[in-house]
Design an enzyme around this catalytic site. Structure first.
Site, short mmCIF file in Angstrom:
data_model
loop_
_atom_site.label_atom_id
_atom_site.label_comp_id
_atom_site.label_asym_id
_atom_site.label_seq_id
_atom_site.Cartn_x
_atom_site.Cartn_y
_atom_site.Cartn_z
N HIS A 73 0.86 -1.06 -0.09
CA HIS A 73 -0.02 0.16 -0.20
C HIS A 73 0.92 1.20 0.13
O HIS A 73 0.78 2.11 0.80
CB HIS A 73 -0.79 0.15 1.31
CG HIS A 73 -2.17 1.00 0.96
ND1 HIS A 73 -1.95 2.09 1.51
CD2 HIS A 73 -3.35 0.73 0.67
CE1 HIS A 73 -3.11 2.85 1.42
NE2 HIS A 73 -3.79 1.99 0.63
N THR A 127 -2.45 2.72 -4.84
CA THR A 127 -2.65 3.13 -3.36
C THR A 127 -3.54 4.46 -3.40
O THR A 127 -3.08 5.39 -3.94
CB THR A 127 -1.30 3.63 -2.79
OG1 THR A 127 -0.38 2.35 -2.80
CG2 THR A 127 -1.49 3.88 -1.29
N GLU A 128 -4.71 4.51 -2.58
CA GLU A 128 -5.33 5.83 -2.36
C GLU A 128 -6.08 6.07 -3.65
O GLU A 128 -6.14 7.50 -3.94
CB GLU A 128 -4.79 6.67 -1.51
CG GLU A 128 -4.18 6.13 -0.21
CD GLU A 128 -5.15 5.75 0.66
OE1 GLU A 128 -6.39 6.49 0.53
OE2 GLU A 128 -5.32 5.04 1.74
N LEU A 129 -6.16 5.45 -4.73
CA LEU A 129 -6.41 5.92 -6.20
C LEU A 129 -5.67 7.18 -6.76
O LEU A 129 -6.04 7.80 -7.69
CB LEU A 129 -8.02 6.15 -6.13
CG LEU A 129 -9.09 5.37 -5.96
CD1 LEU A 129 -10.31 5.84 -6.38
CD2 LEU A 129 -8.48 3.94 -6.48
N TRP A 160 -7.84 9.93 -4.11
CA TRP A 160 -9.15 10.04 -3.55
C TRP A 160 -9.03 10.77 -2.22
O TRP A 160 -10.06 10.66 -1.21
CB TRP A 160 -9.92 8.77 -3.64
CG TRP A 160 -9.71 7.67 -2.44
CD1 TRP A 160 -8.67 7.74 -1.50
CD2 TRP A 160 -10.22 6.45 -2.42
NE1 TRP A 160 -8.61 6.54 -0.74
CE2 TRP A 160 -9.58 5.73 -1.43
CE3 TRP A 160 -11.19 5.91 -2.83
CZ2 TRP A 160 -10.08 4.44 -0.86
CZ3 TRP A 160 -11.72 4.37 -2.78
CH2 TRP A 160 -10.98 4.04 -1.52
#
Lengths: 398, 416
Positions: free
Chosen positions: B113, B149-151, B303
């Site tokens: 991640h 990761t995290e868009l 995001w």
């Protein structure tokens, strides 16, 4: 609106944060159109009972009256200061507080005002007397209590009684923090609804002057040393002994650090001895009490500011440090922590954690810069105007 | 005929314990907090599993049984799966049960991640591959869709994902990249050949993820029938509505008391009872629809936060310093071929470590503070940098050992 205000000290005749706070508050009140008549006990060279000092700003009048009531005084110190049989002073601190109160009656009779505002216990009795004579409402402002001053030691029953009576007779009690409000509720049994928290502030314009670094400090820094700073009275409440212990721990990891103590106080001798016992004398600089430009210079030279106070109702010094671009590490419980989030916090007794944080600050300029950047931004909201507005609101409710 | 595509992110970082100056050179167990606080990774995992993962999985499983048309997708980070394997194996089992229904798609991502794409393409590829192997080992499936990761997304990431063989990838349907266009269609990245982009419908997703339990929200309380009505309203003007969110929305971010579970139970039935609605997974969406246009995203979007950029991880000097110092060790760590060292270095790449150092809005006590297990962003930075200090010591020790090794071996070789 005219306020009759009783204090203990006022810059440039101050030895601690109370004077700074009184100056900040009265100036901000003046900006809001409130007239302040500030009464101050002070040992004057002139043989008069009181005199009016007029400031350029006509809304502030400083009234000094001749007394030995110096700020942060203890009963023993008072007797020392008075000397043997000094003719015009009262026999004891208690009597002098009473004399201040009696003299305040004359002032209350002769001056016009709408509200009485008294700062900390030495002036509470004066406030009570002024209220009795004039019938005007009284606001007492608690910057510190006897419990903060003596730490775990025995309190002075006399001081406690004066504080309690002041709070009882007051129409409003102002506490400088939630921390202090809790003490007032728990220890003085004042009903919560009578207490308002008004946090102190800082006038950034006061500290933005460019100042030169003192030559001796400049040389140390040029040689690659860092400065860790303590500013405050050298007294139990401020935790100077913890400052010395953390210095010893820091030096195990970062040998090129100097520790500056700016202040004076009853523990000064003890602290100097302790520093010598730990063989750290060549790492410590005691500047004595500093004010004005001298204090600014020391702030400017510092890399890290620590406030390891054992008990700290508010604590203006960290805010001053921030205005000079110095990152701060403060006791978790300090009142100022209620308004300042961009600071490092520790328990004052946790020497290892304090060392951990100071060493991180010394090693990582990115940490120092990020802290300062945000703290300065935050400081814009911690100013005296907000405090003064709250006071005016309280006056208007009386 | 709008389809609904559910995607849930499941991730827990290995949080660094309160690691002090005095631990450097002494304590190598960076992630092993055992105390009561929120730095205890096992404790947090158990807490979130009990509030969210386990009950939500049970619920989804029963919904999958009840509605043969229902489908969802997940991405499970490698660090999360490792922690689950170590502390709570039944959690792995419960995800396996979901995947076995054949209607739960698993997506690919970086194992740790991490923000590795921003710093090292080699490391990024290694982590995607490592994650792919783990998913195959645990679930017997091969992810075809990638989510970073995290868009975090831009043109380059799309190209990279395509070169790694993915058919589609997910991104935030941020207004500034879409302008007048709708997120409810597939798009083609600039310079892409066949790879497709699925965009999060952030309004409808955030209605669940952020606003669901907010009493001051004008739509409160949000019922399943009302939400189904909103989705159905897109009939005729959309291909697919992408509802992407943290899985922790169910029971952890939105507590059970908000009624979020009842909502989830009722939603598939409400949707399916209305004409033309159906469910797809991201892979199915990519196979079913052609892109309606090209999306040019030269700058990173994500995001996170209202800014939807990289500022949650890179906006202050501490964060940038920590990231630079970490990736500066890459060559030295890889050269050592020491698995424990490599694993620690990679766990330190998890984006959450840098999120915890974020000072944006810190004073306002917003979501960063809510998610931060440290007292302040500064405390997060201090522990992190102390750990990196120890990593450098380990590298130096290992180098010295190697030199020593060579030094004592050489005379023997000469004797031969």
């Amino acid at each position: 609106m005219r306020v009759l205000m009783f204090g203990w000290e006022f810059p440039p005749f101050n030895s601690g944060g109370l004077g700074t706070a009184c100056l900040g508050l009265t100036r901000a009140l003046a900006r809001l159109g409130v007239d302040v008549l500030f009464v101050l006990p002070k040992k004057l060279a002139l043989d008069v009972d009181h005199c009016k000092i007029l400031f350029a700003d006509p809304s502030l009048t400083l009234l000094s009256f001749n007394s030995l009531l110096v700020p942060y005084i203890s009963a023993e110190e008072y007797v020392q200061l008075r000397g043997k049989g000094a003719g015009r002073w009262s026999h004891s601190l208690q009597e002098e507080v009473v004399r201040y109160a009696l003299l305040s009656r004359d002032i209350a009779r002769n001056e016009h005002f709408d509200v009485i505002h008294a700062h900390d216990w030495l002036s509470f009795m004066a406030g009570i007397e002024a209220k009795r004579v004039s019938g005007k409402p009284l606001v007492v402002h608690v910057h510190a209590t006897e419990f903060d001053r003596v730490g775990p030691g025995p309190i002075s029953q006399f001081v406690y009684e004066v504080e309690r009576r002041g709070m009882d007779e007051a129409d409003w009690v102002i506490a400088v923090s939630e921390f202090t409000k809790r003490i007032i509720v728990d220890r003085y049994r004042v009903p919560e609804r009578k207490i308002q928290v008004v946090h102190n502030g800082v006038d950034e314009s006061d500290y933005l002057k460019e100042t030169a670094t003192p030559e001796v400090v400049k040389r140390l820094k040029d040689e690659g040393n860092s400065i860790v700073l303590f500013v405050g009275r050298i007294t139990l409440q401020k935790g100077p002994d913890y400052f010395v212990r953390v210095a010893e721990r820091i030096l195990e990891f970062e040998p090129n650090v100097y520790f500056v103590i700016a202040g004076s106080g009853d523990m000064e001798g003890k602290i100097i001895e302790e520093v010598a016992r730990l063989r750290l004398t060549d790492r410590f600089i005691f500047t004595g009490f500093l004010r004005g430009d001298d204090l600014h210079k020391v702030y400017r030279a510092a890399d890290v500011y620590i406030m390891p106070s054992v008990s700290e109702p508010f604590g203006i010094a960290p805010l001053e440090a921030i205005t000079h671009g110095v990152p701060t590490l403060i006791s978790r419980e300090a009142g100022v922590a209620e308004v300042l989030t961009h600071t490092l916090r520790v328990d004052f007794w946790d020497i290892d954690e304090m060392a951990n944080k100071v060493v991180a600050l010394l090693r990582h300029p990115e940490l120092r810069k990020t802290l300062c950047l945000h703290a300065r931004e935050e400081l814009k909201r911690i100013n005296w105007n907000e405090a003064a507005k709250k006071c005016v609101m309280l006056y208007n409710e009386l | 005929m709008p389809a609904v595509c559910f995607y849930f992110q499941v991730h827990q970082p290995m949080r660094i314990k309160h690691y002090r100056l005095f631990d450097i050179g002494v304590d190598r167990d960076y992630f092993g907090e055992r105390g009561e606080g929120n730095l205890n990774n096992e404790r947090v995992l158990r807490k979130v599993a009990n509030k969210c993962y386990l009950p939500a999985n049970r619920l989804l499983l029963s919904l999958l049984h009840r509605h043969p048309e229902f489908k969802v997708s997940f991405s499970l980070s490698g660090v999360f799966l490792d922690a689950a394997r170590q502390y709570l194996p039944e959690l792995i089992f419960s995800f396996q049960q979901l995947v076995e229904t054949g209607r739960v798609e698993l997506l690919a991502e970086t194992y740790y991640h991490s923000l590795s794409f921003l710093y090292s393409t080699d490391e990024f590829r290694q982590q995607v591959e490592k994650h792919r192997r783990l998913i195959e080992e645990l679930f017997g499936v091969k992810p075809r869709v990638f989510r970073n990761t995290e868009l975090i997304y831009n043109n380059e990431i799309a190209r990279e994902a395509e070169s790694l063989g993915f058919e589609a990838l997910l991104a935030e349907g941020a207004d500034h990249i879409l302008e007048w266009r709708s997120p409810n269609f597939l798009y083609r990245p600039v310079g892409g050949r066949a790879i497709k982009i699925l965009l999060k419908n952030y309004r409808l997703s955030d209605d669940l993820a952020f606003r669901f339990g907010e009493r001051s929200w004008k739509e409160y309380p949000l019922t399943a029938s009302k939400f189904a009505e909103w989705l159905t309203g897109h009939n005729g003007s959309s291909d697919v509505i992408n509802l992407f969110m943290d899985y922790e929305t169910f029971g952890e971010h939105q507590w059970e008391e908000t009624g979020i579970f009842e909502f989830l139970v009722a939603l598939p039935g409400e949707l399916l009872s209305r004409r033309d609605n159906f469910f797809v997974t991201p892979g199915e969406a990519a196979a079913r629809w052609e892109p309606v246009g090209e999306l040019d995203v030269p700058h990173y979007v994500s995001w996170a936060d209202i800014e939807r950029d990289l500022s949650a991880w890179q906006s202050n000097e501490m964060q940038r310093k920590a990231l630079e110092s970490l990736y500066a060790l890459e060559g030295a760590v890889l050269a050592r071929q020491d698995l424990a060292l490599l694993e620690d270095w990679r766990r330190l790449q998890t984006s959450d470590h840098f999120y915890y150092m974020c000072t944006k809005w810190f004073a306002d006590g917003d979501v960063h503070k809510y998610f931060n297990p440290y007292e302040s962003p500064y405390d997060a930075f201090i522990s992190y940098m102390n750990v990196l200090h120890d990593m450098r010591l380990r590298l130096r020790e290992a180098e010295r050992r190697d030199e020593h090794h060579i030094a004592i071996k050489r005379p023997a070789a000469e004797r031969q």
